[in-house]
Structures are given as C-alpha cells and as structure tokens.
Design a protein around this motif. Structure first.
Motif, short mmCIF file in Angstrom:
data_model
loop_
_atom_site.label_atom_id
_atom_site.label_comp_id
_atom_site.label_asym_id
_atom_site.label_seq_id
_atom_site.Cartn_x
_atom_site.Cartn_y
_atom_site.Cartn_z
N SER A 283 0.87 -1.19 0.00
CA SER A 283 0.00 0.00 0.00
C SER A 283 0.90 1.23 0.00
N ASP A 284 0.84 2.05 1.06
CA ASP A 284 1.57 3.32 0.99
C ASP A 284 2.77 3.40 1.92
N GLY A 285 3.35 2.23 2.27
CA GLY A 285 4.61 2.23 3.01
C GLY A 285 5.77 2.20 2.03
N ASP B 242 -1.83 -3.46 5.63
CA ASP B 242 -1.88 -2.53 4.49
C ASP B 242 -3.31 -2.07 4.23
N HIS B 243 -3.42 -0.84 3.66
CA HIS B 243 -4.73 -0.31 3.29
C HIS B 243 -5.32 -1.12 2.14
N ASP B 244 -6.49 -1.72 2.37
CA ASP B 244 -7.32 -2.27 1.29
C ASP B 244 -6.65 -3.38 0.48
N TRP C 119 -12.86 1.58 -6.24
CA TRP C 119 -13.28 2.90 -5.75
C TRP C 119 -12.09 3.86 -5.72
N ARG C 120 -10.92 3.33 -5.33
CA ARG C 120 -9.72 4.18 -5.32
C ARG C 120 -9.35 4.64 -6.73
N ASP C 121 -9.47 3.73 -7.72
CA ASP C 121 -9.13 4.10 -9.10
C ASP C 121 -9.98 5.28 -9.56
N GLU C 122 -11.30 5.19 -9.28
CA GLU C 122 -12.21 6.28 -9.66
C GLU C 122 -11.81 7.58 -8.97
N ARG C 123 -11.50 7.46 -7.70
CA ARG C 123 -11.13 8.65 -6.93
C ARG C 123 -9.80 9.23 -7.40
N ASN C 124 -8.82 8.36 -7.67
CA ASN C 124 -7.51 8.85 -8.11
C ASN C 124 -7.64 9.63 -9.41
N ILE D 227 -2.86 2.34 -4.79
CA ILE D 227 -2.45 3.73 -5.01
C ILE D 227 -3.32 4.65 -4.16
N GLY D 228 -2.67 5.49 -3.37
CA GLY D 228 -3.41 6.43 -2.54
C GLY D 228 -2.81 7.82 -2.64
N ARG D 229 -3.36 8.71 -1.83
CA ARG D 229 -2.88 10.10 -1.87
C ARG D 229 -1.38 10.24 -1.62
N PRO D 230 -0.75 9.38 -0.79
CA PRO D 230 0.70 9.54 -0.61
C PRO D 230 1.48 9.41 -1.93
N HIS D 231 0.97 8.56 -2.85
CA HIS D 231 1.66 8.44 -4.14
C HIS D 231 1.47 9.71 -4.98
N MET E 25 5.92 16.17 1.33
CA MET E 25 4.70 15.36 1.30
C MET E 25 3.62 16.06 2.13
N ARG E 26 4.04 16.51 3.29
CA ARG E 26 3.07 17.16 4.20
C ARG E 26 2.44 18.38 3.52
N ALA E 27 3.29 19.16 2.83
CA ALA E 27 2.79 20.36 2.14
C ALA E 27 1.78 19.97 1.06
N ALA E 28 2.02 18.83 0.41
CA ALA E 28 1.08 18.38 -0.63
C ALA E 28 -0.31 18.16 -0.03
N PHE E 29 -0.35 17.55 1.16
CA PHE E 29 -1.64 17.33 1.84
C PHE E 29 -2.24 18.66 2.29
N GLU E 30 -1.40 19.51 2.87
CA GLU E 30 -1.91 20.76 3.44
C GLU E 30 -2.40 21.72 2.35
N PHE F 16 3.50 2.47 11.12
CA PHE F 16 4.75 2.67 10.39
C PHE F 16 4.50 2.66 8.88
N HIS F 17 5.03 3.70 8.18
CA HIS F 17 4.92 3.80 6.71
C HIS F 17 6.31 3.99 6.09
N GLY F 18 7.40 3.74 6.84
CA GLY F 18 8.73 4.04 6.32
C GLY F 18 8.86 5.54 6.09
N ASN G 254 7.32 7.44 4.25
CA ASN G 254 6.07 8.17 4.00
C ASN G 254 5.43 8.74 5.27
N HIS G 255 5.87 8.30 6.45
CA HIS G 255 5.46 8.95 7.70
C HIS G 255 6.74 9.37 8.40
N GLN G 256 7.20 10.57 8.09
CA GLN G 256 8.47 11.06 8.63
C GLN G 256 8.46 11.04 10.16
P1 AMP Z 1 -5.73 7.74 1.20
O1 AMP Z 1 -5.75 6.37 1.81
O2 AMP Z 1 -5.46 7.70 -0.26
O3 AMP Z 1 -6.91 8.58 1.58
O4 AMP Z 1 -4.47 8.48 1.82
C1 AMP Z 1 -4.37 8.56 3.22
C2 AMP Z 1 -2.95 8.25 3.64
O5 AMP Z 1 -2.18 9.42 3.42
C3 AMP Z 1 -2.84 7.94 5.11
O6 AMP Z 1 -2.96 6.55 5.33
C4 AMP Z 1 -1.45 8.41 5.41
O7 AMP Z 1 -0.54 7.39 5.11
C5 AMP Z 1 -1.22 9.56 4.45
N1 AMP Z 1 -1.42 10.91 5.00
C6 AMP Z 1 -2.57 11.46 5.44
N2 AMP Z 1 -2.38 12.74 5.83
C7 AMP Z 1 -1.07 13.01 5.62
C8 AMP Z 1 -0.24 14.17 5.82
N3 AMP Z 1 -0.73 15.30 6.32
N4 AMP Z 1 1.07 14.07 5.50
C9 AMP Z 1 1.57 12.92 4.99
N5 AMP Z 1 0.85 11.79 4.79
C10 AMP Z 1 -0.46 11.84 5.10
#
Ligand code: AMP
Ligand code: MN
Ligand code: MN
Ligand code: MN
Length: 283
Positions: free
Chosen positions: A11-13, A36-38, A98-103, A132-136, A150-155, A250-252, A254-256
């Motif tokens: 997933s997103d690790g 892992d997510h989903d 559902w993720r594909d549609e959302r991505n 594939i999720g928002r971290p990618h 990465m954080r700025a991308a979310f914010e 833990f996400h390696g 991807n979670h600083q």
């Molecule tokens: P999604 O599952 O596609 O909605 O993406 C959510 C995932 O993004 C979470 O499981 C986290 O791993 C990561 N995430 C969420 N918020 C943040 C953030 N502010 N900065 C970095 N990673 C984040």
C-alpha cells in the motif's frame, strides 16, 4: 514490545514486507502485524519472510476505512485474517476500484488547479504493483517540484477542504466488520482519537455503534495518541469489554519521524495485549 499496525509497499509504506520483518527482528519486536490499506497482497511475502524467525510472531492483517451512520469514516484494522478468504479478496478489489475512480478525479482536479500531473507520474511513485493512494500523488507532486514536502502536498492540495480533495467510497461499518469476521479475523477500531473533533463522549457513542456489529477491540496505543488519549481509550475499552491493540502505523519514509515499534519515540505497546488477543482468538 509489539507493533500491530504497519504498512508496506503493497500500500503506501516504503519498506517491502520482507524489509519490515527484518526491521522487526532488528528492533527485537515480539510481534508485528502487516495491515496494508485495502490489500492483502503483501501478506504472502510477509509470512514467508517471518517463517525463518520463530522468535517473531507475524500476524496477517488489513486496514479498511468504513462509514458510520453519521457519515464519518473510521479505520478498521483486521488481525489474523485469512488472506485466501474469497469475500475478503473481493472486498479488497472493490476498495481498489473505488480508489481508481477517486484517483482519476484527484488528478483531474489537480490539472484544473494548474498542476500538470498525470496518472503515469503517480504510478511511477510506487516501487511494486500495489494500492495507489494520496501519498503516491503527494510523492509525484514533490518529485515534479510542485510542493516542498509530502506534508505540504496534503496541506495545500490533497487534504480535506483543499482543491483536489476527493472523498473516498467505503463500505458501511457493519459490512466491513462482517468481512473481517468472515475471513476469521478480529476487528479493531484503529487510532480512534485522531479524527478532527473527536471527543471521549463521541468515541464512546461510536464504540456502542460498532459493538452492535461485533467490534472486537480498539487501538489505544498509537503513535499519534497523547498519553491522555491512550488512557481514555483504555478506560473505554475496559468499560465496554473490548480487547486493546496498539501500533505505530509505520509507513517508512512516507510517515516522517515514525519508527517501527516506538513511533515518535515514546510508544510502547505491551506484549501482554497480544497474549489477551490470542486467548480471545483461539478460545
Ligand atoms: P488515502 O488512503 O489515499 O486517503 O491516503 C491517506 C494516507 O495518506 C494515510 O494513510 C497516510 O498514510 C497519508 N497521510 C494522510 N495525511 C497526511 C499528511 N498530512 N502528511 C503525509 N501523509 C499523510
Ligand atoms: Mn497510509
Ligand atoms: Mn488509518
Ligand atoms: Mn494505517
């Protein structure tokens, strides 16, 4: 020490399932769950890697987002799931559709907002085929110099209320818990206190709702929980007869700042929790 909530490259690790096992052995964890997510695509490699380390208990898990009657989403971790279970596999496929549609929608919104990111740019950010999720997407934005982290991308773009935010379709809580149980797993409400505007009273209302659907336990020990939040969740768990779990998420890279087992440095998930979970699971 144990860690019952981790993510891999499935997933997103950023660590492969084998690398997670190696890190768990190095950190002298007694047990680790891959959640892992989903997806359960990493479980086979995870269990195979752990087979040569009898001192480590490796637990097959998964993390789904699900919908409460209020419309809020909660995260549900399933532990001891059977990765061969057909219903579980179908549910993972559904979530990924559902993720594909959302991505696709996230990319369209980014393009409209003036960020020329393509699906290929996003796919380039995963090392193996996986969810594939928002971290990618965040990693692709970073790689192309559109954001500073990465954080700025979310914010700035991907988080709730930002220009490219797109809600995710998820199953109702009852169906999600049914799926985890059908696959032989125990269902734990993950990081209950991390939602915006979560209070102890609301947490208790959600526990009562989830218990109707057979909730088994709750994650009290969590990297982002304060000591007070952990204590409050432990009190609720005792009051409502729930098992207690804990993990770092833990996400390696991807979670600083979040380390396997110890989270931000202060997390300590007691081994005894697993003894209790195992008694319940086997009994
Ligand atoms: P999604 O599952 O596609 O909605 O993406 C959510 C995932 O993004 C979470 O499981 C986290 O791993 C990561 N995430 C969420 N918020 C943040 C953030 N502010 N900065 C970095 N990673 C984040
Ligand atoms: Mn994640
Ligand atoms: Mn989660
Ligand atoms: Mn997680």
């Amino acid at each position: 020490m144990i860690d019952l909530h981790t993510h891999s490259t499935a997933s997103d690790g950023t660590c492969t399932p084998s690398e997670l096992v190696a890190a768990a052995v190095k950190n002298q964890l007694k047990a680790i769950a891959l959640t892992d997510h989903d997806t359960i695509a990493g479980i086979r490699e995870f269990l195979a890697a752990a087979a040569s380390h009898p001192e480590l208990t490796a637990i097959a898990g998964v993390e789904f987002s699900c919908r409460m009657s209020s419309g809020d989403h909660c995260h549900m971790v399933g532990l001891f799931i059977d990765p061969e279970n057909a219903r579980l596999q179908e549910t993972c496929v559904q979530y990924c559709q559902w993720r594909d549609e959302r991505n696709a929608n996230i990319i369209r919104l980014l393009n409209e907002a003036g960020y020329p990111i393509t699906m290929d740019d996003v796919l380039a950010e995963r090392s193996v085929p996986g969810v594939i999720g928002r971290p990618h997407v965040a990693a692709a934005l970073l790689a192309h110099g559109h954001v500073s982290s990465m954080r700025a991308a979310f914010e700035q773009l991907l988080g709730r209320g930002r220009p490219a935010f797109t809600p995710r379709k998820v199953l109702p809580a009852a169906t999600c818990l049914e799926t985890i149980h059908a696959a032989g797993g125990l269902a734990f409400w993950a990081h209950p206190m991390t939602r915006d505007n979560m209070t102890v009273a609301k947490c208790e209302r959600y526990i009562l709702e989830l218990k109707e659907f057979g909730l088994d336990g709750i994650e009290a020990y969590y990297a982002d929980h304060t000591m007070t939040q952990t204590r409050n969740v432990l009190t609720l768990a005792r009051r409502h007869g729930l098992l207690v779990s804990g993990g770092s998420d833990f996400h390696g890279a991807n979670h600083q700042g979040v380390a396997l087992g110890s989270g931000y440095g202060h997390l300590h998930v007691p081994n005894e929790l697993l003894d209790e979970i195992l008694r319940h699971h086997q009994g």
